[in-house]
Design a protein around this motif. Structure first.
Motif, mmCIF file in Angstrom:
data_model
loop_
_atom_site.group_PDB
_atom_site.id
_atom_site.type_symbol
_atom_site.label_atom_id
_atom_site.label_comp_id
_atom_site.label_asym_id
_atom_site.label_seq_id
_atom_site.Cartn_x
_atom_site.Cartn_y
_atom_site.Cartn_z
ATOM 1 N N PRO A 92 10.745 -1.892 -0.443
ATOM 2 C CA PRO A 92 9.471 -1.464 -1.008
ATOM 3 C C PRO A 92 8.464 -2.604 -1.109
ATOM 4 O O PRO A 92 8.831 -3.742 -1.365
ATOM 5 N N GLY A 93 7.203 -2.267 -0.947
ATOM 6 C CA GLY A 93 6.123 -3.218 -1.190
ATOM 7 C C GLY A 93 5.598 -3.035 -2.593
ATOM 8 O O GLY A 93 6.053 -2.145 -3.323
ATOM 9 N N PRO A 94 4.626 -3.855 -3.005
ATOM 10 C CA PRO A 94 4.083 -3.779 -4.369
ATOM 11 C C PRO A 94 3.504 -2.406 -4.706
ATOM 12 O O PRO A 94 3.461 -2.019 -5.869
ATOM 13 N N GLU A 95 3.088 -1.663 -3.660
ATOM 14 C CA GLU A 95 2.492 -0.347 -3.912
ATOM 15 C C GLU A 95 3.506 0.655 -4.456
ATOM 16 O O GLU A 95 3.141 1.726 -4.948
ATOM 17 N N ALA A 96 4.783 0.309 -4.403
ATOM 18 C CA ALA A 96 5.821 1.206 -4.938
ATOM 19 C C ALA A 96 5.890 1.159 -6.462
ATOM 20 O O ALA A 96 6.618 1.936 -7.075
ATOM 21 N N ASP A 97 5.131 0.245 -7.067
ATOM 22 C CA ASP A 97 5.115 0.121 -8.536
ATOM 23 C C ASP A 97 4.367 1.294 -9.149
ATOM 24 O O ASP A 97 3.208 1.183 -9.548
ATOM 25 N N ALA A 98 5.043 2.433 -9.258
ATOM 26 C CA ALA A 98 4.390 3.682 -9.650
ATOM 27 C C ALA A 98 3.821 3.617 -11.067
ATOM 28 O O ALA A 98 2.754 4.173 -11.332
ATOM 29 N N GLY A 100 2.859 0.948 -12.685
ATOM 30 C CA GLY A 100 1.869 -0.118 -12.829
ATOM 31 C C GLY A 100 2.229 -1.224 -13.812
ATOM 32 O O GLY A 100 1.351 -1.888 -14.360
ATOM 33 N N VAL A 104 8.500 -3.629 -9.240
ATOM 34 C CA VAL A 104 9.068 -2.446 -8.586
ATOM 35 C C VAL A 104 10.509 -2.344 -9.067
ATOM 36 O O VAL A 104 11.366 -3.132 -8.657
ATOM 37 N N GLU A 108 11.924 2.981 -8.614
ATOM 38 C CA GLU A 108 10.689 3.017 -7.825
ATOM 39 C C GLU A 108 10.951 2.625 -6.368
ATOM 40 O O GLU A 108 10.189 2.987 -5.471
ATOM 41 N N SER A 112 12.134 4.059 -0.671
ATOM 42 C CA SER A 112 12.190 3.117 0.454
ATOM 43 C C SER A 112 13.627 2.898 0.922
ATOM 44 O O SER A 112 13.956 3.101 2.090
#
Ligand code: CU
Length: 256
Positions: A92-98, A100, A104, A108, A112
């Motif tokens: 997972p990239g940082p955008e997976a930090d649902a 916020g 991650v 989360e 991935s």
């Protein structure tokens, strides 16, 4: 003189044939290997590499991990480590930090890398049931792990399809955003979030030998694979010989 020159050609040709045929006798479907580079997740500083050698239904996993969290409650920081399966086969990239919170967490990351297929424990059970058996995982800031165990069908399938992902867990809470470090684990409310936070991740990729379609080495013609153009350009037989040789070297090194 003319005769010896004439003889040299078939000898070379025979040598090439022998090399090309060698991997076929090893039965690519019974013996293959995958490897991964473990890259840092969640600013942990943890990196490493993983080799999985499969021989029939047995797998030997060799891992080197460095830069991991060192201590936890005055003992070595335990690092749960798994082969995750049935996800997208990615990290997972940082955008997976649902939510916020700046990290991650394991849940989360599930879309991935998927759920736990194998727990890379030091002893005993290797099933998902041992996913948080923190007393049976390696610990400390740097370690080498090697274990041979019976490979389950689901993990074997994921390895062969390129969707098996190794995840090492456990991050120094000092490296986490304060609010995230104060949370409890999303996997086990009795553990701090730091104990199960993903620290490093890498997708296991089959070596060329394992990726070769069955019978490919017999004909010397490489069939279409994911990297078809590249393998065709190199020549199937030569590539098979090189891949087989490298694999044998690694096996010898692992046994030494
Ligand atoms: Cu895991």
């Amino acid at each position: 003189m003319r005769k010896s020159t004439f003889l040299a050609v078939p000898t070379l040709a025979l040598g090439a044939l022998t090399l090309a045929a060698a991997p076929a006798s090893a039965h690519a479907e019974d013996m293959w290997s995958s490897q991964a580079t473990l890259n840092t997740l969640n600013n942990s500083g943890t990196t490493g590499d993983v080799m999985v050698d499969v021989h029939g239904t047995e797998a030997t996993v060799t891992m080197n991990v460095t830069g991991a969290a060192e201590t936890f409650m005055d003992g070595p920081f335990p690092h749960a480590q798994h082969i995750h399966i049935h996800g997208q086969g990615t990290c997972p990239g940082p955008e997976a930090d649902a939510d916020g919170d700046g990290v991650v967490n394991t849940t989360e990351g599930h879309p991935s890398y998927g759920m736990i297929g194998t727990s890379l424990t030091l002893e005993g059970d290797t099933s998902p049931d041992s996913g948080l058996a923190v007393d049976r995982f390696p610990g400390g800031s740097a370690y080498t792990y090697e274990r041979t165990f019976e490979l389950d069908a689901a993990t074997a399938e994921a390895l062969q399809s390129g969707t098996a992902v190794v995840v090492v867990h456990g991050v120094d809470p000092a490296k986490m955003p304060a609010a995230a470090a104060e949370k409890m684990s999303d996997l086990d409310p009795s553990l701090p979030a730091a104990a199960t936070l993903p620290a490093a991740c890498g997708t296991l990729t089959a070596s060329q030998m394992g990726a070769m379609p069955e019978g490919g080495a017999d004909t010397g013609v490489t069939q279409e694979t994911g990297s078809g153009a590249e393998t065709a350009a190199l020549g199937g037989g030569l590539l098979a010989a090189v891949a087989g040789g490298a694999w044998a070297l690694r096996r010898r090194a692992a046994r030494a």
